[in-house]
Design a protein around this motif. Structure first.
Motif, PDB file in Angstrom:
ATOM      1  N   MET A 140      12.421   1.803   6.338  1.00 25.82           N
ATOM      2  CA  MET A 140      10.999   1.779   6.028  1.00 25.82           C
ATOM      3  C   MET A 140      10.491   3.200   5.891  1.00 25.82           C
ATOM      4  SD  MET A 140       7.784   0.193   8.174  1.00 25.82           S
ATOM      5  CE  MET A 140       7.623   1.626   9.240  1.00 25.82           C
ATOM      6  N   SER A 141       9.678   3.441   4.873  1.00 21.39           N
ATOM      7  CA  SER A 141       9.060   4.748   4.699  1.00 21.39           C
ATOM      8  C   SER A 141       7.564   4.578   4.559  1.00 21.39           C
ATOM      9  CB  SER A 141       9.639   5.456   3.471  1.00 21.39           C
ATOM     10  OG  SER A 141       9.380   4.705   2.297  1.00 21.39           O
ATOM     11  N   ASP A 142       6.841   5.509   5.177  1.00 19.40           N
ATOM     12  CA  ASP A 142       5.384   5.503   5.212  1.00 19.40           C
ATOM     13  C   ASP A 142       4.966   6.970   5.307  1.00 19.40           C
ATOM     14  OD1 ASP A 142       2.828   3.665   5.967  1.00 19.40           O
ATOM     15  OD2 ASP A 142       2.791   5.473   7.192  1.00 19.40           O
ATOM     16  N   TYR A 145       5.162  -2.284  15.726  1.00 19.48           N
ATOM     17  CA  TYR A 145       4.406  -1.120  15.266  1.00 19.48           C
ATOM     18  C   TYR A 145       3.387  -1.602  14.248  1.00 19.48           C
ATOM     19  CZ  TYR A 145       3.381   3.707  14.054  1.00 19.48           C
ATOM     20  OH  TYR A 145       2.756   4.907  13.870  1.00 19.48           O
ATOM     21  N   ASP A 146       2.099  -1.316  14.499  1.00 19.98           N
ATOM     22  CA  ASP A 146       1.015  -1.700  13.611  1.00 19.98           C
ATOM     23  C   ASP A 146       0.763  -0.544  12.653  1.00 19.98           C
ATOM     24  OD1 ASP A 146      -1.460  -2.243  12.415  1.00 19.98           O
ATOM     25  OD2 ASP A 146      -2.131  -3.424  14.118  1.00 19.98           O
ATOM     26  N   LEU A 147       1.202  -0.710  11.394  1.00 15.16           N
ATOM     27  CA  LEU A 147       1.084   0.370  10.421  1.00 15.16           C
ATOM     28  C   LEU A 147      -0.353   0.578   9.965  1.00 15.16           C
ATOM     29  CD1 LEU A 147       4.237  -0.510   8.348  1.00 15.16           C
ATOM     30  CD2 LEU A 147       3.911   1.574   9.647  1.00 15.16           C
ATOM     31  N   LYS A 156       0.852  -1.185   0.000  1.00 11.38           N
ATOM     32  CA  LYS A 156       0.000   0.000   0.000  1.00 11.38           C
ATOM     33  C   LYS A 156       0.890   1.238   0.000  1.00 11.38           C
ATOM     34  CE  LYS A 156      -3.953  -2.360   2.031  1.00 11.38           C
ATOM     35  NZ  LYS A 156      -4.934  -2.430   3.120  1.00 11.38           N
ATOM     36  N   GLN A 157       0.910   2.009   1.077  1.00  9.14           N
ATOM     37  CA  GLN A 157       1.712   3.225   1.114  1.00  9.14           C
ATOM     38  C   GLN A 157       3.037   3.034   1.840  1.00  9.14           C
ATOM     39  OE1 GLN A 157      -1.351   5.780   2.949  1.00  9.14           O
ATOM     40  NE2 GLN A 157      -1.440   6.912   1.017  1.00  9.14           N
TER      41      GLN A 157
END
Length: 638
Positions: free
Chosen positions: A191-193, A234-236, A165-166
């Motif tokens: 990681m990038s979000d 961590y729940d993204l 997804k993102q």
């Protein structure tokens, strides 16, 4: 015999023609003929299902290859292989595929590349060139990947990324577990979000649940916060997290360290447990506690389990301990309504705390009224009150200013001065300057919005080198630097003890500058412990001023009473004076009374030191509460 031979030749010819026709028909159907060995084990043996072109190529006496090209489709069990061309060795069950390679495994995992090597016996595949693996939730990109069809595990060693997804995750090495949708990232993990950025050495990520699990030192950036941890998740998807192993959370103005963290990034609410340490670098405040509820967005917190808050300064910090401490920014103070803290009412299991003492009759509203109407430091005439806590080097003594029953004349202080003394103190005194510059200074909204307030409940204890105090509850405002103590408060400054229904302590540069006691105020000083001599001053309200942390001047109003012990030049006690008046002003030097001024309705008696009536040595409701006094800052942590 000759005819028989002819029959055999003819039959062989007809069989040859039949086989040739069969091959032509098979080629026209674009399907390779099944081999006897291929039908013996559909799990391990590769089955050629479709191709445009098919032929055999003999390499040597033991090696024969099957060459397939054009829309090739090959199956092995539930796994389907697609490619532009395939070279297959049936004897070794080994296959190479070229161009637009695509593997579909049980309709759940799709793998793409430009080249494939596949061992059908071991069910091991190696993909190269523009490798892409998709499981419906995320896509893995790399240049080379090994994939075990048995364990359904893919791995890469030269860099790869997963896009979900993102969210994008990159690492030097990685292992993908198709059955459970886990990816194990190793080496230079990033990681990038849109809302979260992460860097680590190792990370476990589930593409289905979008939960990142930390198994190595990790740095996370969420909004304005930077989190350092080496254990947790961590729940993204839901923006929730939990960290352990002594994690750290910090932003531009604060830092929090704890054994365990749990928080919700959507709401900003969180909880820290286990030796929590919080530092507000902008306000110069520290917090120590075993459990803290907090809001990252609003910068507020509710601390329980032995909380201690420190208002920091270079030499003389103020330590505050209580059963519960709540602190927030002044702009959020409006949340205090109907006597409840509502800042954490969304945290399940957190009991709302009553703070009705903050809005009771003896709170800041009444203080403002009392100060405006009765405060002795307000601009008034010299006849009505002493206007400043200033001690002259040589106290003024007039013959007509001595009250009846005065103590024996002394070569030094104290001196009793009547209220009509016209030259007692200059009008531009310290008290007026303090009131104008410290207590009444207006601040901009931008400044007050960033300042912090503190509330503490039950068993409040305060320690400072200059002042100590205990109370049932406390309120502190960073706007005016005032400590408000409620319900049987007691304050100590050096050798002085102050009690009353409510006490306000005004500070400047974190040191006590002024004290205001209203309702049943009393100040007591121990002057000779063995003889139980106590200087005392009592009134409905008491105003006290400090210089360099030392009590310098006290004003008592409303049926005021005082007891003080007079000394000669050799510091020997020669008498005790007990006086009542509407208002009493007492000046101190080196913690001892140096000057006393009585105003209106003055009545007093002086007793020789050897003839002190026991019942006259203490004012009504006298209590010496030294045992309750915090002796050092360390005992606040116990």
């Amino acid at each position: 015999m000759k005819n028989q031979k002819y029959v055999f030749v003819r039959v062989g010819f007809i069989l040859s023609v039949f086989l040739l026709l069969l091959n032509v028909v098979s080629a026209q159907k674009k399907t390779a003929p099944p081999r006897p060995s291929q039908t013996s084990d559909t799990v391990r043996v590769v089955q050629i299902k479709k191709t445009n072109t098919f032929y055999y190529k003999t390499i040597d006496s033991v090696t024969q290859l099957q060459i397939l090209s054009g829309n090739v489709e090959v199956w092995q069990g539930g796994t389907k292989f697609f490619a532009d061309s395939v070279v297959y060795n049936e004897k070794t069950n080994y296959m190479q595929a070229y161009g637009n390679v695509h593997i579909n495994e049980s309709d759940s995992v799709n793998i793409y590349s430009q080249y494939l090597q596949y061992d059908g016996t071991k069910k091991l595949a190696t993909f190269r060139d523009k490798v892409k693996l998709s499981d419906g939730n995320s896509t893995l990109y790399t240049d080379e990947m090994d994939y075990d069809m048995n364990g359904k595990v893919g791995s890469y060693k030269d860099g790869g990324r997963i896009e979900s997804k993102q969210t994008t995750l990159y690492s030097k090495q990685g292992f993908y577990y198709a059955d459970i949708k886990d990816v194990y990232f190793i080496g230079n993990v990033k990681m990038s979000d849109p809302e979260v950025a992460l860097a680590s050495d190792s990370l476990l990520y589930n593409t289905s649940s979008q939960v990142a699990t930390f198994i190595a030192p990790t740095t996370i950036k969420s909004g304005n916060s930077i989190i350092n941890t080496r254990e947790g998740y961590y729940d993204l998807k839901f923006k929730k997290a939990k960290f352990g192993a002594r994690s750290r959370m910090q932003d531009s103005t604060s830092t929090m360290i704890a054994d365990d963290f749990a928080f919700d990034d959507k709401t900003g609410y969180g909880e820290a447990k286990g030796n929590v340490q919080y530092k507000d670098t902008a306000q110069g405040a520290l917090l120590f506690s075993n459990r803290v509820f907090f809001n990252k967005t609003n910068k507020n917190f509710l601390a329980t389990e032995k909380p201690v808050m420190v208002v920091v300064q270079n030499k003389d910090s103020i330590y505050i301990a209580a059963d519960t401490i709540y602190s927030g920014l002044m702009k959020d103070l409006a949340q205090f309504k109907d006597g409840y803290i509502r800042a954490f009412d969304t945290v399940k299991g957190t009991k709302l705390l009553k703070v009705d003492s903050l809005i009771s009759k003896d709170s800041s509203q009444q203080l403002q009224q009392d100060i405006a109407v009765t405060d002795s430091i307000a601009p008034v005439s010299v006849k009505d009150s002493v206007v400043a806590p200033v001690v002259t080097a040589k106290p003024i003594l007039k013959k007509d200013s001595i009250v009846d029953n005065k103590p024996p004349p002394l070569k030094t202080k104290p001196t009793l001065v009547r209220s009509d003394s016209s030259n007692l103190l200059p009008k531009d005194s310290n008290a007026v300057a303090i009131a104008d510059t410290v207590f009444q200074r207006k601040r901009s909204k931008a400044e007050t919005d960033t300042l912090r307030f503190i509330t503490a409940f039950r068993h409040v204890r305060i320690y400072n080198d200059s002042l100590q105090a205990v109370a049932d509850s406390l309120f502190y405002s960073g706007v005016d630097s005032v400590f408000q103590l409620f319900h049987d408060p007691i304050a100590w400054s050096k050798g002085s003890q102050i009690t009353g229904d409510t006490i306000y302590i005004f500070t400047e540069n974190k040191k006590p500058k002024r004290m205001y006691v209203f309702e049943n105020g009393m100040l007591v000083q121990s002057v000779k412990e063995n003889a139980e001599f106590f200087n005392q001053i009592k009134g409905r309200t008491i105003n006290g001023f400090f210089v360099d942390g030392e009590l310098n001047y006290v004003n008592a109003k409303g049926t005021a009473e005082s007891i003080y012990y007079a000394q000669d030049d050799d510091s020997a006690y020669i008498g005790m004076n007990r006086t009542t008046a509407d208002m009493i002003d007492m000046f101190f030097k080196k913690r001892s009374p140096q000057k006393v001024k009585y105003t209106s309705s003055v009545k007093g008696t002086t007793y020789p030191i050897r003839q002190l009536p026991a019942e006259q040595k203490k004012l009504q409701n006298f209590k010496w509460l030294e045992s309750k006094r915090p002796k050092n800052k360390l005992e606040l942590f116990l």
